[in-house]
Design an enzyme around this catalytic site. Structure first.
Site, PDB file in Angstrom:
ATOM      1  N   ASP A   1      -2.079   5.375  20.184  1.00  0.00           N
ATOM      2  CA  ASP A   1      -0.962   6.179  20.669  1.00  0.00           C
ATOM      3  C   ASP A   1      -1.439   7.238  21.662  1.00  0.00           C
ATOM      4  O   ASP A   1      -0.964   7.327  22.797  1.00  0.00           O
ATOM      5  CB  ASP A   1      -0.261   6.844  19.483  1.00  0.00           C
TER       6      ASP A   1
ATOM      7  N   ARG B   1       0.825  -1.209   0.000  1.00  0.00           N
ATOM      8  CA  ARG B   1       0.000   0.000   0.000  1.00  0.00           C
ATOM      9  C   ARG B   1       0.859   1.260   0.000  1.00  0.00           C
ATOM     10  O   ARG B   1       0.570   2.225  -0.699  1.00  0.00           O
ATOM     11  CB  ARG B   1      -0.920  -0.048   1.219  1.00  0.00           C
ATOM     12  N   LYS B   2       1.936   1.257   0.771  1.00  0.00           N
ATOM     13  CA  LYS B   2       2.791   2.436   0.868  1.00  0.00           C
ATOM     14  C   LYS B   2       3.613   2.645  -0.403  1.00  0.00           C
ATOM     15  O   LYS B   2       3.883   3.785  -0.798  1.00  0.00           O
ATOM     16  CB  LYS B   2       3.709   2.323   2.081  1.00  0.00           C
TER      17      LYS B   2
ATOM     18  N   TRP C   1      -9.237   6.517   7.291  1.00  0.00           N
ATOM     19  CA  TRP C   1      -8.214   7.293   6.590  1.00  0.00           C
ATOM     20  C   TRP C   1      -7.565   6.456   5.500  1.00  0.00           C
ATOM     21  O   TRP C   1      -7.368   6.921   4.376  1.00  0.00           O
ATOM     22  CB  TRP C   1      -7.126   7.749   7.554  1.00  0.00           C
TER      23      TRP C   1
END
Length: 480
Positions: free
Chosen positions: A234, A63-64, A97
């Site tokens: 996070d 994907r990246k 996202w």
């Protein structure tokens, strides 16, 4: 010339000047800047595209690579068409996202290859992110990526023009554009932990605590900014640590709701993901979750032990972990180090092996100047050195910690009260680096607080025991 055209020309000039000043920065940033400034004349740096696999988690690699390729296409670098790995466009188990990002990337690459425009459902998803004056989820990168995907669709021109005006409203004074509209909550929770560990006045810490109560989501989680609906592990874990360290009774409702939100995303493998249930677990987020849950005593031991086993299984032979959300490999290392020690003062096997490999790697990675760099071969920087110092304060030999401390103190003296400066550390979306200057100060303070507690335990402030709950309260500890 129309007014908005004049405005666009001014904005373009300012962006160009910004890019010119950053052509010798981070290798990825430099390649992108060069491509933008020399459209159709800047070959794609193959080593950058091919090196993505080492900079992102394995589950996101395809994907990246497609994302970065699409960005080069947008910038006019005209990479050669490639047969894309189907995994790059799989929409299952993606958080919102990522789903929008994958759809936009697919549209950009498809248009470059001469394929048909996006289908109705894809267009609807992309268009749904556009609202006049509003950046969807505060993510300007995805906002602009969507505009490029829609630009070739005739009936979307008005929407694209509005979206461009919205984006230009966030242009900074230096001419550049941010990755997100702000990182207020992430900066607040991280700084809050550092300030608490450093003994900041309690009225200051409670102002932070009350703010975190106000921006907590209905489901109990926290996001990197209060403009975002999607919570992340996070921010949620660090907010929980801070509130529990500050006053577990006063903030008991927020802590309970936050803990429930954290446990709701736990993976079947015992690990924790960054976003949402059923998304892949990650080592850094799992260590963060253990650090948050361990503040609450033994009540979550049945969750913590499988999480630690997940960490042990994900540790690589050299002691490091798969890439996380930081350019520095020491970011996950210091969190994993704390996770094992928060649970076990003297970790048993196999967790002892985890800590031993971490310490071995960190000792070997320390530079001649006492500092640490993002990766092997990188120059020393303040934020990586802070991560390293937190680990070094937990081992017997004081010399490595003293050398790292000297490096940090020299950085502080060099800037004479202006804070700590450090190159961009955080990644978003991976592998793009982004700079949040306050994080260098926060992690330096946190590291020095760990050192202070190690050397002079009585000098580190402990939370006032006012209105304690009946359950056993655990002593204050520098956290995160």
């Amino acid at each position: 010339m129309r007014r908005n055209e004049q405005r666009h020309d001014v904005a373009r000039t300012r962006i160009t000047r910004y890019l010119e000043r950053h052509r010798n920065s981070d290798p990825l940033d430099a390649a992108l800047a060069d491509s933008a400034l020399r459209p159709n004349n800047a070959p794609v740096r193959r080593e950058i595209l091919e090196g993505i696999a080492a900079q992102v988690p394995e589950f996101a690699s395809a994907r990246k690579q497609a994302l970065l390729h699409a960005v080069f296409v947008i910038l006019g670098a005209a990479p050669a068409p490639a047969p894309w790995n189907p995994e790059a466009f799989v929409m299952e188990a993606l958080h919102p996202w990522a789903a929008v990002q994958v759809t936009a990337v697919k549209a950009v690459l498809g248009q470059a290859a001469g394929e048909a425009p996006p289908v109705a459902g894809e267009l609807a998803l992309l268009a749904s992110t556009q609202r006049r004056g509003t950046v969807w989820e505060g993510n300007l990168f995805i906002h602009l990526l969507v505009l490029h995907a829609l630009a070739a669709v005739p009936r979307m021109h008005a929407l694209v023009d509005e979206g461009l005006d919205t984006a230009l409203g966030h242009q900074r004074d230096d001419g550049g554009m941010p990755f997100v509209t702000d990182t207020d909550t992430w900066s607040t929770v991280t700084s809050g932990l550092a300030l608490h560990a450093g003994g900041a006045p309690r009225h200051v810490l409670h102002r932070i605590g009350r703010h975190l109560e106000q921006v907590q989501h209905e489901d109990g989680g926290w996001s990197y900014t209060d403009h975002v609906r999607l919570p992340d592990t996070d921010c949620t874990t660090v907010a929980l640590e801070f509130l529990h360290q500050l006053d577990p009774y006063t903030y008991r409702d927020a802590i309970r709701r936050g803990s429930d939100a954290l446990l709701a995303v736990r993976g079947a493998d015992g690990g924790f993901p960054t976003y949402g249930a059923s998304t892949p677990s990650e080592a850094c987020m799992t260590a963060a979750a253990v650090n948050a849950l361990s503040t609450q005593g033994r009540s979550h031991r049945g969750i913590i032990l499988p999480a630690l086993h997940f960490l042990a299984e994900r540790q690589l032979p050299d002691g490091s972990f798969p890439p996380g959300w930081s350019k520095s490999r020491l970011h996950t290392l210091f969190r994993a180090h704390l996770a094992t020690h928060h649970t076990f003062p003297r970790p048993p096997s196999p967790f002892r092996g985890v800590t031993e490999r971490i310490l071995s790697l960190v000792l070997a990675a320390q530079r001649a100047d006492g500092g640490f760099g993002h990766q092997e071969g990188s120059e020393s920087d303040a934020i990586s050195t802070s991560y390293g110092l937190i680990i070094l304060t937990g081992q017997g030999d004081p010399i490595p910690a003293a050398r790292a401390t000297q490096y940090l103190l020299e950085r502080l003296r060099h800037h004479s009260g202006a804070g700590v400066t450090s190159p961009p550390d955080m990644l978003g979306p991976r592998p793009f680096p982004y700079h949040v200057p306050v994080l260098a100060d926060a992690f330096a303070l946190l590291a020095l607080a760990h050192l202070s507690r190690r050397v002079r335990p009585s000098r580190v402030a402990s939370p006032r025991p006012a209105r304690q709950p009946r359950t056993r309260r655990h002593p204050s500890r520098p956290a995160l």
